[in-house]
Design an enzyme around this catalytic site. Structure first.
Site, PDB file in Angstrom:
ATOM      1  N   LYS A 218      39.096  28.098  59.819  1.00  0.00           N
ATOM      2  CA  LYS A 218      40.000  29.453  59.196  1.00  0.00           C
ATOM      3  C   LYS A 218      40.758  28.748  57.873  1.00  0.00           C
ATOM      4  O   LYS A 218      40.658  29.228  56.846  1.00  0.00           O
ATOM      5  CB  LYS A 218      41.060  30.027  60.018  1.00  0.00           C
ATOM      6  CG  LYS A 218      42.108  30.756  59.470  1.00  0.00           C
ATOM      7  CD  LYS A 218      41.579  32.123  58.611  1.00  0.00           C
ATOM      8  CE  LYS A 218      42.486  32.903  57.909  1.00  0.00           C
ATOM      9  NZ  LYS A 218      42.094  34.076  57.601  1.00  0.00           N
ATOM     10  N   CYS A 282      47.485  34.067  51.899  1.00  0.00           N
ATOM     11  CA  CYS A 282      46.662  33.443  52.557  1.00  0.00           C
ATOM     12  C   CYS A 282      46.425  32.042  51.828  1.00  0.00           C
ATOM     13  O   CYS A 282      46.800  31.019  52.353  1.00  0.00           O
ATOM     14  CB  CYS A 282      45.309  33.889  52.773  1.00  0.00           C
ATOM     15  SG  CYS A 282      45.632  35.663  53.507  1.00  0.00           S
TER      16      CYS A 282
HETATM   17  N1  SAJ Z   1      41.941  35.315  42.537  1.00  0.00           N
HETATM   18  C1  SAJ Z   1      41.398  34.621  41.389  1.00  0.00           C
HETATM   19  N2  SAJ Z   1      40.166  34.672  40.871  1.00  0.00           N
HETATM   20  C2  SAJ Z   1      39.087  35.080  42.038  1.00  0.00           C
HETATM   21  C3  SAJ Z   1      39.522  35.829  43.181  1.00  0.00           C
HETATM   22  C4  SAJ Z   1      40.842  35.695  43.276  1.00  0.00           C
HETATM   23  O1  SAJ Z   1      42.357  34.299  40.477  1.00  0.00           O
HETATM   24  O2  SAJ Z   1      37.850  34.850  41.437  1.00  0.00           O
HETATM   25  C5  SAJ Z   1      43.389  35.402  42.830  1.00  0.00           C
HETATM   26  C6  SAJ Z   1      43.710  36.806  42.974  1.00  0.00           C
HETATM   27  O3  SAJ Z   1      44.071  37.364  41.715  1.00  0.00           O
HETATM   28  C7  SAJ Z   1      44.746  36.589  43.938  1.00  0.00           C
HETATM   29  C8  SAJ Z   1      44.434  35.288  44.868  1.00  0.00           C
HETATM   30  O4  SAJ Z   1      43.544  34.627  44.023  1.00  0.00           O
HETATM   31  O5  SAJ Z   1      46.435  36.308  43.181  1.00  0.00           O
HETATM   32  C9  SAJ Z   1      43.933  35.690  46.242  1.00  0.00           C
HETATM   33  O6  SAJ Z   1      42.980  36.714  46.027  1.00  0.00           O
HETATM   34  P1  SAJ Z   1      41.960  36.879  47.285  1.00  0.00           P
HETATM   35  O7  SAJ Z   1      40.956  37.848  46.730  1.00  0.00           O
HETATM   36  O8  SAJ Z   1      41.638  35.723  47.847  1.00  0.00           O
HETATM   37  O9  SAJ Z   1      42.869  38.055  48.097  1.00  0.00           O
HETATM   38  P2  SAJ Z   1      43.591  37.728  49.669  1.00  0.00           P
HETATM   39  O10 SAJ Z   1      44.770  36.438  49.000  1.00  0.00           O
HETATM   40  O11 SAJ Z   1      44.104  38.868  50.049  1.00  0.00           O
HETATM   41  O12 SAJ Z   1      42.608  36.652  50.401  1.00  0.00           O
HETATM   42  C10 SAJ Z   1      42.233  37.547  51.636  1.00  0.00           C
HETATM   43  C11 SAJ Z   1      41.708  36.253  52.472  1.00  0.00           C
HETATM   44  N3  SAJ Z   1      41.521  36.846  53.828  1.00  0.00           N
HETATM   45  C12 SAJ Z   1      41.751  36.206  54.954  1.00  0.00           C
HETATM   46  O13 SAJ Z   1      42.340  35.193  54.923  1.00  0.00           O
HETATM   47  C13 SAJ Z   1      41.475  36.973  56.165  1.00  0.00           C
HETATM   48  C14 SAJ Z   1      40.231  35.451  51.706  1.00  0.00           C
HETATM   49  O14 SAJ Z   1      39.992  34.571  52.980  1.00  0.00           O
HETATM   50  C15 SAJ Z   1      39.417  36.384  51.489  1.00  0.00           C
HETATM   51  O15 SAJ Z   1      38.321  35.798  50.660  1.00  0.00           O
HETATM   52  C16 SAJ Z   1      39.870  37.318  50.179  1.00  0.00           C
HETATM   53  O16 SAJ Z   1      41.242  38.146  51.083  1.00  0.00           O
HETATM   54  C17 SAJ Z   1      38.953  38.287  49.860  1.00  0.00           C
HETATM   55  O17 SAJ Z   1      37.730  37.884  49.687  1.00  0.00           O
HETATM   56  O18 SAJ Z   1      39.343  39.600  49.614  1.00  0.00           O
END
Ligand code: SAJ
Length: 467
Positions: A218, A282
């Site tokens: 995880k 996360c």
């Molecule tokens: N981000 C970037 N560039 C990217 C992707 C994300 O700057 O290419 C930033 C986003 O703007 C945000 C942060 O990273 O500020 C996190 O974004 P995220 O897409 O990872 O979303 P989260 O934080 O909701 O992460 C969750 C996580 N899910 C769990 O832990 C169960 C992560 O493992 C998932 O990969 C992610 O959702 C997802 O893919 O939606």
């Protein structure tokens, strides 16, 4: 395994979805336990009236809450822990924050909860902890506590597993049902019992392993994503320096297919997107949980520069975006103390109202520390109580600079030309590549200055030096 009475502790983004999905099967009666605290106690009455705490961003949950609370009557919420006494299964979904200074997990509440549960549980109960944990926590910290306070032996009298969640905002129920679930048992028998609990709702399949491996999987899952985002951020700054466009680079890198005969197959590469930084509950936390577990329970020290440097790179992006803004204002001879800047987007994620660990908070702090005259933040989703405005027109009036910090889709549809007469100076700094190339061209033709994070100014060819 009997599954009539299930208790889910913690009515948040993780607890509510798992509770209603289990209650929907009608094989179980589910009671959600929510502390009657000032900050979240209101959820008890709201949920018991069939209302979702996040109706706008999670419509599927809203329907399921109404159905299981009001129609099927298989889900209810209470603040009393006494329901644990009759539970066949207890699912723990409380948050596991880290200390912002030491980056170590703040486990006090979790320890107190395990002790409380230990004193109440009956023989045969299954306890599943879905909260993200540092590797080694279940086996070395929580299990001994549970045995000490219950007097039971795990694996014989009671059963304990780490079955981590993979929820994502906007897809809470979908992910529970469709994503594979990892079941990390304290023992093989514990894993088998936990599998019986999740099997009826997990159409993506179950992967059984031990609890420490599950904890590592995880936290690695999110450390992996954090490092990949950091890589995109680092390449974006390189492209700025080299006078090129990181988004073009990313397209070219990602169009490298596994199988050239059908380029639709998974690309060989999947470079992510640069941006304002990394927020949420996360990614900013889980890499530190991984490192804490290694430091506390590893047999020997391991150099982990990559994970730490990725965190540092991502945390430096708000500062980088602030520099882009201030440099552009300076080039336009605008004094910082009298300027007005509008930041578009405060949520950490696109089309979300979630501001947990949002990098925009740091961007605001940096600009204020640098003495910016007026700073306004607009966000169509976030509650105005968090210091944001919904009134865009008044925000951009007399502004010198608009900075796009969160790529809400509403900003992609904006015609920024309409702000032409309202703004004092027409500067746009795009932190999330939200403005299309076409619209950017229109803006440049209309006396706007548009700076995109990761897109450098083409350099004039150097005079060849033959020395
Ligand atoms: N981000 C970037 N560039 C990217 C992707 C994300 O700057 O290419 C930033 C986003 O703007 C945000 C942060 O990273 O500020 C996190 O974004 P995220 O897409 O990872 O979303 P989260 O934080 O909701 O992460 C969750 C996580 N899910 C769990 O832990 C169960 C992560 O493992 C998932 O990969 C992610 O959702 C997802 O893919 O939606």
């Amino acid at each position: 395994m009997k599954r009539n009475n299930i208790i889910v502790i913690g009515m948040g983004y993780v607890g509510i979805p798992i509770a209603v999905v289990l209650a929907e099967t009608e094989k179980s009666t589910v009671i959600g336990i929510q502390r009657n605290s000032k900050r979240s106690g209101w959820k008890i009455a709201s949920l018991n009236s069939g209302k979702s705490p996040f109706p706008d961003t999670e419509p599927v949950i809203a329907e399921l809450i109404a159905e299981t609370v009001l129609k099927k009557k298989t889900f209810s919420v209470d603040s009393e822990m006494k329901h644990v006494e009759k539970a066949d299964a207890v699912i723990i979904t409380v948050q596991t924050p880290i200390d912002p200074a030491t980056k170590q997990p703040l486990y006090q509440n979790l320890f107190a909860l395990i002790q409380q549960i230990g004193k109440m549980i009956k023989q045969g109960v299954l306890i599943s902890i879905e909260s993200t944990l540092a590797p080694g926590t279940t086996k070395h910290l929580l299990a001994p506590l549970l045995e000490q306070y219950s007097g039971f032996i795990i694996g014989e009298d009671i059963f304990f597993a780490h079955c981590y969640e993979r929820v994502m905002p906007g897809k809470l129920v979908k992910n529970i049902k469709e994503y594979p679930r990892v079941i990390g048992g304290y023992s093989e028998e514990c894993a088998k019992r936990a599998a019986l609990l999740y099997e009826p709702i997990s159409f993506g399949g179950l992967s059984l392993t031990d609890c420490t491996t599950a904890e590592i999987a995880k936290t690695v899952e999110n450390a992996y994503r954090d490092i990949n985002i950091a890589f995109a951020n680092e390449v974006s700054t390189m492209c700025e320096s080299l006078g090129t466009d990181v988004y073009t680079v990313r397209e070219l890198v990602n169009n490298f297919p596994f199988d050239p005969s059908s380029s639709q197959t998974n690309p060989y590469r999947n470079m992510l997107f640069p941006g304002t930084g990394v927020g949420g509950h996360c990614l900013p936390k889980d890499p530190w949980l991984l490192l804490y577990g290694l430091q506390k329970f590893g047999a020997f020290p391991v150099e982990t520069d990559l994970i730490k440097t990725a965190r540092k790179t991502n945390d430096s992006m708000p500062n980088h975006l602030a520099e882009l803004i201030l440099q552009t204002l300076q080039e336009k001879q605008i004094t910082i103390e009298t300027t007005k800047i509008v930041i578009l987007g405060y949520a950490y994620l696109r089309n979300s109202d979630d501001t947990r660990n949002t990098p925009v908070k740091h961007l605001k702090e940096i600009l204020n520390e640098r003495g910016v005259g007026t700073l306004i933040v607009h966000d169509p989703y976030v509650d105005p109580d968090e210091g944001v405005t919904r009134n865009l027109e008044s925000a951009v009036t007399d502004a010198d600079c608009i900075c796009i910090a969160t790529n809400h889709s509403v900003y992609e549809e904006f015609n920024f030309l309409s702000f032409q007469t309202m703004m004092r100076t027409r500067i746009i700094v795009d932190g999330r590549n939200t403005i299309s190339k076409k619209h950017k061209k229109e803006l440049l033709l209309n006396d706007f200055t548009v700076v995109t994070l990761g897109v450098g100014k083409p350099k004039p060819p150097d005079q060849p030096s033959f020395t």
